[in-house]
Write a protein that holds these residues in place. Sequence first.
Motif, short mmCIF file in Angstrom:
data_model
loop_
_atom_site.label_atom_id
_atom_site.label_comp_id
_atom_site.label_asym_id
_atom_site.label_seq_id
_atom_site.Cartn_x
_atom_site.Cartn_y
_atom_site.Cartn_z
N ILE A 750 120.23 80.98 45.24
CA ILE A 750 121.32 81.23 46.43
C ILE A 750 121.24 83.03 46.28
O ILE A 750 120.78 84.09 47.27
CB ILE A 750 122.77 81.55 46.50
N GLY A 751 121.14 83.62 45.30
CA GLY A 751 120.99 85.10 44.53
C GLY A 751 119.40 85.75 45.94
O GLY A 751 119.31 87.11 45.36
N LEU A 752 118.30 84.73 45.17
CA LEU A 752 117.04 85.07 45.87
C LEU A 752 117.20 85.04 47.29
O LEU A 752 116.45 85.79 48.52
CB LEU A 752 116.19 84.50 46.12
N SER A 753 117.87 84.54 48.01
CA SER A 753 118.47 84.31 50.00
C SER A 753 118.29 85.58 50.06
O SER A 753 118.42 85.67 51.18
CB SER A 753 118.91 82.65 50.03
N PHE A 754 119.39 85.93 49.32
CA PHE A 754 120.35 86.98 50.10
C PHE A 754 119.55 88.66 49.20
O PHE A 754 120.10 89.28 50.44
CB PHE A 754 121.51 87.31 49.16
N ALA A 755 118.92 88.51 48.43
CA ALA A 755 118.17 89.24 47.96
C ALA A 755 117.09 90.02 49.01
O ALA A 755 116.68 90.73 49.63
CB ALA A 755 117.53 89.33 46.72
N ILE A 756 116.37 88.41 49.16
CA ILE A 756 114.99 88.47 49.78
C ILE A 756 115.56 89.50 51.44
O ILE A 756 114.69 89.68 52.25
CB ILE A 756 113.98 86.98 50.57
N THR A 757 116.39 88.61 52.37
CA THR A 757 116.95 89.03 53.73
C THR A 757 117.51 90.11 53.53
O THR A 757 118.16 90.98 54.72
CB THR A 757 118.25 87.99 54.04
N GLY A 758 117.85 91.09 52.87
CA GLY A 758 117.56 92.23 51.87
C GLY A 758 119.49 92.31 52.33
O GLY A 758 119.94 94.15 52.74
N HIS A 759 120.01 92.01 51.61
CA HIS A 759 121.47 91.34 51.70
C HIS A 759 121.99 91.73 50.24
O HIS A 759 123.83 91.56 49.97
CB HIS A 759 122.50 90.61 52.38
N LEU A 760 122.04 92.51 49.29
CA LEU A 760 121.74 92.39 47.87
C LEU A 760 121.12 93.43 47.58
O LEU A 760 119.71 94.06 47.37
CB LEU A 760 121.34 90.80 46.96
N SER A 761 122.47 94.58 46.87
CA SER A 761 121.82 95.76 46.49
C SER A 761 120.99 95.77 45.38
O SER A 761 121.92 95.04 44.83
CB SER A 761 122.47 97.33 46.32
N PRO A 762 120.26 96.23 44.51
CA PRO A 762 119.84 96.76 43.30
C PRO A 762 120.83 96.89 42.00
O PRO A 762 121.79 95.72 40.99
CB PRO A 762 118.93 97.64 42.86
N LEU A 763 122.32 97.55 42.53
CA LEU A 763 123.46 97.61 41.53
C LEU A 763 124.57 96.31 41.55
O LEU A 763 124.60 95.88 40.87
CB LEU A 763 124.33 98.67 41.73
N VAL A 764 124.41 95.38 42.98
CA VAL A 764 125.33 94.26 43.04
C VAL A 764 124.36 93.09 41.56
O VAL A 764 124.84 92.12 41.31
CB VAL A 764 126.25 93.62 44.23
N ALA A 765 122.93 93.43 42.47
CA ALA A 765 122.32 92.32 41.18
C ALA A 765 122.62 92.62 39.78
O ALA A 765 122.40 91.51 38.94
CB ALA A 765 121.07 92.24 41.85
N ALA A 766 122.20 93.66 39.56
CA ALA A 766 122.98 94.53 38.56
C ALA A 766 123.89 93.37 37.78
O ALA A 766 123.97 93.15 36.65
CB ALA A 766 122.21 95.75 37.87
N ILE A 767 125.16 93.65 38.40
CA ILE A 767 126.13 93.39 37.77
C ILE A 767 126.23 91.52 37.95
O ILE A 767 126.92 90.94 37.02
CB ILE A 767 127.43 93.54 38.77
#
Length: 791
Positions: A750-767
């Motif tokens: 799920i996280g990858l799908s959001f990250a690849i499509t540009g809907h997840l910032s690095p900061l949110v990913a870090a949290i």
Amino acid sequence: MESNTCFHCGNEINKKDEVIYDDKNFCCTGCKTVYEIFSQNDLTCYYDFQQAPGATPQDINGKYDFLDNVTIVEKLLEFNENTTSIVSLYIPHIHCSSCIWILENLQKLQKGIIVSQVNFPEKKVRITFNPQETDLKAIVYLLSSIGYEPYISLENYETGKKEVDRSLIYKVGVAFFCFGNIMLLSFPEYFEVQEFWINQYRSFFRWLIFALSLPAFLYSAIDYYKSAYKSIRSGILNIDIPIALGIVVMFVRSTIDIIMGYGQGFFDSLTGLIFFMLLGKLFQQKTYSFLSFERDYKSYFPIAVTKVAPNGTEEAVQVYEIEKGDRLLIRNQELIPVDGILISEKAAVDYSFVTGEEEPIEKKSGDKLFAGGKQLGKSIEMEVLFSVSQSYLTQLWSNDVFQKKFEQKHKTITDKVSRYFTPALLLIAFASLIGWLFVDTYQAFNIFTAVLIVACPCALALTAPFTLGNVLRIMGKQKMYLKNATVIEQMAKVDTIVFDKTGTITTNKKTAIRFVGEELSDHEIYLLKNALRGSNHPLSRRLYDYLPDVSKAMPTSYEELTGKGVLAFFDKEIVQFGSASFLDIEENSEYEKTKVNIKINGIYKGFYIFNNQYREGLADLFEKLAKNYELKVLSGDNDGERNTLLTLLPDATELIFNQKPEEKLKFIENLQTQGKNVMMIGDGLNDAGALAQSNVGIAISENVNVFSPACDGIMDASQFARLDYYLHYAKNAVKTIYTSFGLSLLYNSIGLSFAITGHLSPLVAAIIMPLSSITVVSFVTIMTNLLSRRK
């Protein structure tokens, strides 16, 4: 290795100090000397595991002269007996596979060192040596000469204080300071304030933010760089590589943004990423150390030892209740649980559990006895020097010698997933970067970083150790003490359970005992009871409790043959008890019950009949187990109890009688050759071989100090009826691991799908990344606790 760095330690070489030897460059004579030592002893493989793994040896001339003091050395040694001494030394420089390899080959460097074992997580090396050929001081100087100077502090040995590593806390603090201040200074940028002062000072604030990011980037995140670097050098891609890569990419990209005037960069996200990841790591560390502490505490064995009161009365107490100054009675084949002083006239102690040497050592009154020795012959009395927590009985149980070579499937799954996951993650991240470069260059680096961070398989790697660690803790609370986490997985695989009879499915408590034969005189009862006092066999203990109290006497000679009987001499009088074959008499077929034959001064007196009292809940337990397991009962007694057992146990239970200890072991072997996963439940006395041979060996502990280091677990006898619960709980624990694996993979997807499509910032990913780890740890902890409460 470049010519301007030392071949041994990797330090920069000052040209005026440079030493060239064997076409290799060294920074000093010390490093060259270490290389010479390794070269002369054919140990240059040390340099094959890692480039420049060594440390420059320091000048320690006179530093360890205090090791000439025998009293001080005695405090440092764990074990010291004739030709064997054991010491554990803390060596701060241990850091890689080369260190382990050289420290476990010390016997090639110095005569007298027998074996050395490295405990890598604790940075300790445990050295067994012959004190007649070398001494502790010589070993310390050897270690120092090759760059592995040990840290010795008598205060630590006497008080048990340990240095606490607070480096992670400091790194979290620095990262939080940087993150908080950068966020504060970034507010005008967030709200796009265009007033005169912000435009005038914008460049200054951006470079101030850059300066504030450096401590977090260079200090707080340094462990990720080190881990990634070592991983790449060793040819293995670990989970820290994508994290380190993401941090470096964000820093470089942010610096370019400031230089080129594109914006303030991502320094807030960068420092936030480092802070939240370190916070997650701190949480994991604290949780795991909590589990480890409870595990260490619960490793005290529920075996009992006989304590002798000042008035001479004897009482069975738990080993962790023993205190300094207590007087203990140690019977034949009993393990000495603590260090102490021999009070009895003499003793013969077998230290094979510790040293591997089976030849018993003769001790006389006043000599020191070490924990881990096994008393042979007549019973002895000793005075306690240290409580059990200060001895190394726990280390003995966990010794590599007694570890079974289990297939560690859960570790293999974790390793496989991590091995393939990291390359796959890097591939996805770079593919996303390249793809987005054609769409939005600015967004491409955000997506690249977010993918690297959000898909980190930390949660995956934590699943097995946290689940099994918590299960070990819970089982310990419920009086099932398992050796290590691997035993839980083995319990989940068991399909056949073999029980010993006497002392295992029967209880050692007082029960109906009847004598058949010539009535014994008071003097004969006196001799018999004092002969029984030294034996640990369950029937001997029951008969000893049954006979009336008499004054204490120590046999002049004592011999117990396992599974047969006892021969004791009291000056010119002889007491012999045990099986009919041991007494060289014909078996009385009229009485098929369990019995102990008695012969005094060569005259056969008769036998004691035991109406076995079976453990409470035995029938219900076997009925539950029979639904899922093959059940067998092995006994060294005759088949006089067959009819009783047939009425108690399920029809499918196989009953085998007249089994000698070696025959029990062969029986287990035969089952394993048929592909069975066998659990053996025994009392640890006549079953030591069978317990060691089985896939899982569990020793029952009631009121005798019989202990087999080769067993995989010790179960308090009061919990016998709950064996089905423990097995079911182990299976559920393994299921929890697989469920958690599934949740981790689902989260990553799920996280990858959001990250690849540009809907997840690095900061949110870090949290989210440390939160996922916390979620997994919480899930397995809650599940294992809930499952433990099910009946």
